[in-house]
Design an enzyme around this catalytic site. Structure first.
Site, PDB file in Angstrom:
ATOM      1  CG  ASP A 170     -11.369  -2.526  -0.964  1.00  0.00           C
ATOM      2  OD1 ASP A 170     -10.834  -3.606  -1.263  1.00  0.00           O
ATOM      3  OD2 ASP A 170     -11.079  -1.355  -1.382  1.00  0.00           O
ATOM      4  CG  ASP A 199      -1.873  -1.096   1.271  1.00  0.00           C
ATOM      5  OD1 ASP A 199      -2.223  -1.662   0.027  1.00  0.00           O
ATOM      6  OD2 ASP A 199      -2.555  -1.354   2.324  1.00  0.00           O
TER       7      ASP A 199
END
Length: 281
Positions: free
Chosen positions: A130, A11
């Protein structure tokens, strides 16, 4: 049986690798190129880069980071975050990415997935989903220590609603924005639109290191025929094995256990192999 993949996820925020819990409380984890090089040396099968604030901040994709990484790392590279147009995808592929991961743009315009797959091929197009457990209408939120009626093997250790009282709602913009989409139905739709792979990241389990949400992993894996990559919650190699043997995922993605030196890729694969998971050693 094909070897199952172990995929570190980086990330990235403002050019640095970060890791948080439930998409929040971010900690610095290093320079992305250096981290990527280390993972390739350890035997990672693929690498995922996600620019986690690009969509929320409405800014462009991180071409420079991708280009510098692709010059030094030769394993397959998937990049996501801030992808809005076919030109964004072309630029990432030209910079050295093998696949692109679309989330927010896909939810806002599902036909974008179809257009991307038609232009660049299904094998290049990944949709990142997600999901977060939210109460069904009329159900009050309450904590569940045992995962409700999910059973001892499917219930994640994360405290949450039992499956009968919730839906898995898809979120976008780095988990900030609910979409109203139900994750399993959305997974089926993106497959029909031409996506070649799904990365499924449980918001409830992300960064907790308590294990993947095996229930939704299996539900999505059973619902589609394209590969599903389990993501969110890995705390030890056994969790990656569970994602594949119980969750029926085709690959397992992890971050914290690798970034902060708790396990190497090699150690993780050896433990997975010991539990009967075919991996490339």
């Amino acid at each position: 049986m094909l070897a199952k993949r172990v995929i570190p996820c980086l990330d990235v925020k403002l050019g640095r690798v970060v890791k948080g819990t439930n998409f929040l409380q971010l900690r610095d984890a290093g320079d992305p190129v250096e981290v990527a090089r280390r993972y390739e040396q350890e035997g990672a099968d693929e690498l995922v880069f996600l620019d986690i604030t690009a969509s929320h901040e409405e800014r462009g994709i991180m071409l420079d980071v991708v280009r510098r990484t692709a010059e030094q790392v030769f394993m397959p590279l998937t990049v996501g975050g801030g992808i809005r147009t076919l030109e964004d995808i072309r630029a990432l592929l030209n910079a050295g990415s093998d696949k692109v991961s679309i989330n927010s743009a896909a939810c806002k315009d599902p036909e974008f997935v179809r257009a991307a797959a038609k232009r660049f091929g299904n094998q290049c197009i990944v949709v990142n989903i997600d999901p977060k457990r939210v109460p069904r209408p009329g159900v009050e939120r309450r904590e569940s220590r045992d995962g409700g009626n999910a059973g001892p093997h499917l219930a994640s250790p994360a405290s949450r609603l039992p499956a009968s009282d919730c839906i898995w709602e898809v979120h976008i913009n780095g988990g900030r924005t609910p979409t109203g989409l139900e994750a399993v139905a959305w997974a089926k739709e993106v497959e029909a639109l031409g996506a070649g792979e799904i990365v499924l990241t449980s918001m409830d389990c992300d960064g907790t290191k308590d294990g993947y949400d095996l229930e939704i992993t299996r539900a999505v894996s059973d619902a589609v025929s394209i590969p599903v990559v389990a993501s969110g919650g890995a705390g030890k190699p056994e969790h990656l094995a569970d994602a594949i043997t119980i969750g029926r995922a085709d690959a397992a993605l992890a971050a914290s256990i690798f970034h902060f030196g708790e396990y190497t890729i090699r150690q993780t694969k050896e433990i997975m192999a010991g539990r009967g998971v075919p991996v490339r050693l």
